[in-house]
Write a protein that holds these residues in place. Structure first.
Motif, PDB file in Angstrom:
ATOM      1  N   PRO A   8       0.773  -1.306   0.062  1.00  0.00           N
ATOM      2  CA  PRO A   8       0.193   0.027   0.005  1.00  0.00           C
ATOM      3  C   PRO A   8       0.905   1.341  -0.117  1.00  0.00           C
ATOM      4  O   PRO A   8       0.418   2.109  -0.671  1.00  0.00           O
ATOM      5  CB  PRO A   8      -0.975   0.031   1.370  1.00  0.00           C
ATOM      6  CG  PRO A   8      -0.990  -1.518   1.488  1.00  0.00           C
ATOM      7  CD  PRO A   8       0.371  -2.118   1.068  1.00  0.00           C
ATOM      8  N   ASP A   9       2.026   1.126   0.732  1.00  0.00           N
ATOM      9  CA  ASP A   9       2.910   2.535   0.770  1.00  0.00           C
ATOM     10  C   ASP A   9       3.505   2.847  -0.646  1.00  0.00           C
ATOM     11  O   ASP A   9       4.135   3.901  -0.743  1.00  0.00           O
ATOM     12  CB  ASP A   9       3.928   2.674   1.983  1.00  0.00           C
ATOM     13  CG  ASP A   9       4.808   1.437   2.116  1.00  0.00           C
ATOM     14  OD1 ASP A   9       4.550   0.473   1.028  1.00  0.00           O
ATOM     15  OD2 ASP A   9       5.799   1.578   2.611  1.00  0.00           O
ATOM     16  N   ALA A  10       3.568   1.837  -1.609  1.00  0.00           N
ATOM     17  CA  ALA A  10       4.232   1.950  -2.918  1.00  0.00           C
ATOM     18  C   ALA A  10       3.175   2.823  -3.937  1.00  0.00           C
ATOM     19  O   ALA A  10       3.571   2.865  -5.030  1.00  0.00           O
ATOM     20  CB  ALA A  10       4.795   0.767  -3.351  1.00  0.00           C
ATOM     21  N   ARG A  11       2.089   2.363  -3.663  1.00  0.00           N
ATOM     22  CA  ARG A  11       1.010   2.981  -4.695  1.00  0.00           C
ATOM     23  C   ARG A  11       1.191   4.552  -4.829  1.00  0.00           C
ATOM     24  O   ARG A  11       1.186   5.072  -3.937  1.00  0.00           O
ATOM     25  CB  ARG A  11      -0.658   2.602  -4.249  1.00  0.00           C
ATOM     26  CG  ARG A  11      -0.538   1.118  -4.056  1.00  0.00           C
ATOM     27  CD  ARG A  11      -2.125   0.622  -4.120  1.00  0.00           C
ATOM     28  NE  ARG A  11      -1.904  -0.818  -4.027  1.00  0.00           N
ATOM     29  CZ  ARG A  11      -2.591  -1.576  -3.018  1.00  0.00           C
ATOM     30  NH1 ARG A  11      -2.804  -0.907  -1.747  1.00  0.00           N
ATOM     31  NH2 ARG A  11      -2.369  -2.869  -2.892  1.00  0.00           N
ATOM     32  N   PRO A  12       1.285   4.921  -6.310  1.00  0.00           N
ATOM     33  CA  PRO A  12       1.433   6.375  -6.542  1.00  0.00           C
ATOM     34  C   PRO A  12       0.095   6.995  -6.021  1.00  0.00           C
ATOM     35  O   PRO A  12      -1.209   6.787  -6.313  1.00  0.00           O
ATOM     36  CB  PRO A  12       1.430   6.058  -8.166  1.00  0.00           C
ATOM     37  CG  PRO A  12       2.012   4.913  -8.433  1.00  0.00           C
ATOM     38  CD  PRO A  12       1.319   3.932  -7.429  1.00  0.00           C
ATOM     39  N   ALA A  13       0.421   8.132  -5.573  1.00  0.00           N
ATOM     40  CA  ALA A  13      -0.792   8.959  -5.077  1.00  0.00           C
ATOM     41  C   ALA A  13      -0.009  10.525  -5.459  1.00  0.00           C
ATOM     42  O   ALA A  13       0.984  10.728  -5.583  1.00  0.00           O
ATOM     43  CB  ALA A  13      -1.000   8.828  -3.661  1.00  0.00           C
ATOM     44  N   PRO A  14      -1.103  11.312  -5.427  1.00  0.00           N
ATOM     45  CA  PRO A  14      -0.461  12.694  -5.659  1.00  0.00           C
ATOM     46  C   PRO A  14       0.264  13.217  -4.622  1.00  0.00           C
ATOM     47  O   PRO A  14       0.019  12.889  -3.419  1.00  0.00           O
ATOM     48  CB  PRO A  14      -1.914  13.551  -5.641  1.00  0.00           C
ATOM     49  CG  PRO A  14      -3.015  12.474  -6.115  1.00  0.00           C
ATOM     50  CD  PRO A  14      -2.648  11.285  -5.487  1.00  0.00           C
ATOM     51  N   ILE A  15       1.146  14.078  -5.033  1.00  0.00           N
ATOM     52  CA  ILE A  15       2.259  14.679  -4.041  1.00  0.00           C
ATOM     53  C   ILE A  15       1.613  15.386  -2.936  1.00  0.00           C
ATOM     54  O   ILE A  15       1.120  16.450  -3.350  1.00  0.00           O
ATOM     55  CB  ILE A  15       3.564  15.239  -5.016  1.00  0.00           C
ATOM     56  CG1 ILE A  15       4.151  14.297  -5.544  1.00  0.00           C
ATOM     57  CG2 ILE A  15       4.414  16.036  -3.577  1.00  0.00           C
ATOM     58  CD1 ILE A  15       5.291  14.711  -6.361  1.00  0.00           C
ATOM     59  N   GLU A  16       1.904  15.029  -1.751  1.00  0.00           N
ATOM     60  CA  GLU A  16       1.059  15.959  -0.725  1.00  0.00           C
ATOM     61  C   GLU A  16       1.910  16.827  -0.111  1.00  0.00           C
ATOM     62  O   GLU A  16       3.423  16.842  -0.146  1.00  0.00           O
ATOM     63  CB  GLU A  16       0.985  14.760   0.592  1.00  0.00           C
ATOM     64  CG  GLU A  16      -0.169  13.830   0.278  1.00  0.00           C
ATOM     65  CD  GLU A  16      -0.260  12.711   1.126  1.00  0.00           C
ATOM     66  OE1 GLU A  16       0.006  13.152   2.620  1.00  0.00           O
ATOM     67  OE2 GLU A  16      -0.518  11.572   1.124  1.00  0.00           O
ATOM     68  N   PRO A  17       1.548  18.025   0.018  1.00  0.00           N
ATOM     69  CA  PRO A  17       2.267  19.392   0.678  1.00  0.00           C
ATOM     70  C   PRO A  17       3.202  18.830   1.898  1.00  0.00           C
ATOM     71  O   PRO A  17       4.326  19.453   1.685  1.00  0.00           O
ATOM     72  CB  PRO A  17       1.137  20.407   0.733  1.00  0.00           C
ATOM     73  CG  PRO A  17      -0.033  19.952   0.090  1.00  0.00           C
ATOM     74  CD  PRO A  17       0.225  18.353  -0.043  1.00  0.00           C
ATOM     75  N   ARG A  18       2.699  18.017   2.559  1.00  0.00           N
ATOM     76  CA  ARG A  18       3.290  17.762   3.896  1.00  0.00           C
ATOM     77  C   ARG A  18       4.665  16.925   3.630  1.00  0.00           C
ATOM     78  O   ARG A  18       5.664  16.899   4.473  1.00  0.00           O
ATOM     79  CB  ARG A  18       2.408  16.887   4.997  1.00  0.00           C
ATOM     80  CG  ARG A  18       2.174  15.644   4.546  1.00  0.00           C
ATOM     81  CD  ARG A  18       1.116  14.980   5.398  1.00  0.00           C
ATOM     82  NE  ARG A  18       0.650  13.619   4.760  1.00  0.00           N
ATOM     83  CZ  ARG A  18       1.082  12.468   5.560  1.00  0.00           C
ATOM     84  NH1 ARG A  18       1.891  12.495   6.370  1.00  0.00           N
ATOM     85  NH2 ARG A  18       0.583  11.342   4.872  1.00  0.00           N
ATOM     86  N   HIS A  19       5.041  16.382   2.347  1.00  0.00           N
ATOM     87  CA  HIS A  19       6.005  15.641   1.828  1.00  0.00           C
ATOM     88  C   HIS A  19       7.025  16.393   1.204  1.00  0.00           C
ATOM     89  O   HIS A  19       8.066  15.738   0.793  1.00  0.00           O
ATOM     90  CB  HIS A  19       5.688  14.387   1.343  1.00  0.00           C
ATOM     91  CG  HIS A  19       4.928  13.107   2.180  1.00  0.00           C
ATOM     92  ND1 HIS A  19       3.845  12.347   1.998  1.00  0.00           N
ATOM     93  CD2 HIS A  19       5.224  12.911   3.540  1.00  0.00           C
ATOM     94  CE1 HIS A  19       3.464  12.013   2.753  1.00  0.00           C
ATOM     95  NE2 HIS A  19       4.419  11.988   3.707  1.00  0.00           N
ATOM     96  N   LEU A  20       6.540  17.614   0.810  1.00  0.00           N
ATOM     97  CA  LEU A  20       7.639  18.358  -0.293  1.00  0.00           C
ATOM     98  C   LEU A  20       9.013  18.699   0.388  1.00  0.00           C
ATOM     99  O   LEU A  20       9.938  18.129  -0.346  1.00  0.00           O
ATOM    100  CB  LEU A  20       6.880  19.767  -0.370  1.00  0.00           C
ATOM    101  CG  LEU A  20       5.600  19.510  -1.267  1.00  0.00           C
ATOM    102  CD1 LEU A  20       4.942  21.009  -1.181  1.00  0.00           C
ATOM    103  CD2 LEU A  20       5.848  19.325  -2.590  1.00  0.00           C
ATOM    104  N   ALA A  21       9.068  18.945   1.584  1.00  0.00           N
ATOM    105  CA  ALA A  21      10.314  19.046   2.087  1.00  0.00           C
ATOM    106  C   ALA A  21      11.320  17.848   2.141  1.00  0.00           C
ATOM    107  O   ALA A  21      12.354  17.793   1.759  1.00  0.00           O
ATOM    108  CB  ALA A  21      10.397  19.518   3.469  1.00  0.00           C
ATOM    109  N   GLY A  22      10.645  16.731   2.448  1.00  0.00           N
ATOM    110  CA  GLY A  22      11.368  15.440   2.435  1.00  0.00           C
ATOM    111  C   GLY A  22      11.652  14.966   1.112  1.00  0.00           C
ATOM    112  O   GLY A  22      12.659  14.462   0.922  1.00  0.00           O
ATOM    113  N   LEU A  23      10.605  15.107   0.199  1.00  0.00           N
ATOM    114  CA  LEU A  23      10.991  14.782  -1.183  1.00  0.00           C
ATOM    115  C   LEU A  23      12.235  15.466  -1.814  1.00  0.00           C
ATOM    116  O   LEU A  23      13.023  15.142  -2.528  1.00  0.00           O
ATOM    117  CB  LEU A  23       9.765  14.838  -2.150  1.00  0.00           C
ATOM    118  CG  LEU A  23       8.683  13.604  -1.740  1.00  0.00           C
ATOM    119  CD1 LEU A  23       7.513  13.961  -2.374  1.00  0.00           C
ATOM    120  CD2 LEU A  23       9.266  12.241  -2.073  1.00  0.00           C
TER     121      LEU A  23
END
Length: 167
Positions: A8-23
Motif C-alpha cells: 500500500p505505501d508504494a502505490r502512486p498518489a498525488p504529492i502531498e504538501p506535507r511531503h515536499l520538504a522530505g522529497l
C-alpha cells in the motif's frame, strides 16, 4: 508484481504538501544524478507536470511532462523535437532506504497505463553517462527502454543518453 500485490505505501498518489520538504531532501541527496532543488523548485515542477506522484509514505516520487508543456529542460526539448506525442520522465527519486522495493517500477507501470489510455505512444527519459548511472540504465532496460540518443549538456559537461519505451 501484480498491482494487487503492491504494498500500500508504494502505490502512486498525488504529492502531498506535507511531503515536499522530505522529497526535496531525497532529490538533493542524489544531486549529482538529478538537478538540485531549492525551496519552491519542487512546487514549480509539480505545477507544470502531467504526472506528479509520490509513494504513499513519501519515500519516492516521479515527475513527468507531456508534449506541449512549458518546460525549458534541454532533455525535455530533445524529445519534443522528435515526437509529436510523448511523456517525458523528468525525475524518479527514491530514498536510499526504500530502494529495491519496487517504487520505480510501480511508478512506470502507473505512468504507462495512463499514457496508453491517453493514446501516448512513447515514454522518454535521460540517464547520466557522465557521471555514470549504471543502476538506472539496467533498471530502465529491464522495463523495456532502449537507447535512442546522446547529448552533452552545458555548462557542467554532463553526458546523458536518451531512452524511450514504445507503448
Amino acid at each position: 508484481m501484480a498491482p494487487d500485490a503492491t504494498p500500500p505505501d508504494a502505490r502512486p498518489a498525488p504529492i502531498e504538501p506535507r511531503h515536499l520538504a522530505g522529497l526535496r531532501a531525497i532529490n538533493n541527496a542524489d544531486h549529482d544524478k538529478l538537478s538540485w532543488l531549492c525551496e519552491g523548485d519542487l512546487e514549480a515542477l509539480i505545477a507544470g507536470a502531467a504526472y506528479a506522484r509520490q509513494s504513499g509514505d513519501g519515500a519516492a516520487m516521479m515527475i513527468a511532462y507531456r508534449e506541449g508543456a512549458d518546460y525549458v529542460s534541454p532533455n525535455y526539448r530533445w524529445f519534443a523535437e522528435r515526437h509529436e506525442r510523448f511523456v517525458y520522465v523528468d525525475r524518479v527519486v527514491v530514498a536510499q532506504g526504500a530502494r529495491g522495493q519496487g517504487h520505480g517500477r510501480v511508478f512506470y507501470e502507473d505512468l504507462a497505463a495512463l499514457a496508453r489510455a491517453a493514446g501516448v505512444p512513447v515514454i522518454g527519459c535521460e540517464i547520466n553517462m557522465l557521471p555514470p548511472n549504471p543502476v538506472s540504465i539496467a533498471f530502465h532496460q529491464t522495463l523495456g527502454f532502449v537507447a535512442c540518443g546522446r547529448a552533452v549538456l552545458e555548462p557542467r559537461e554532463k553526458h546523458v543518453a536518451y531512452y524511450r519505451l514504445d507503448l
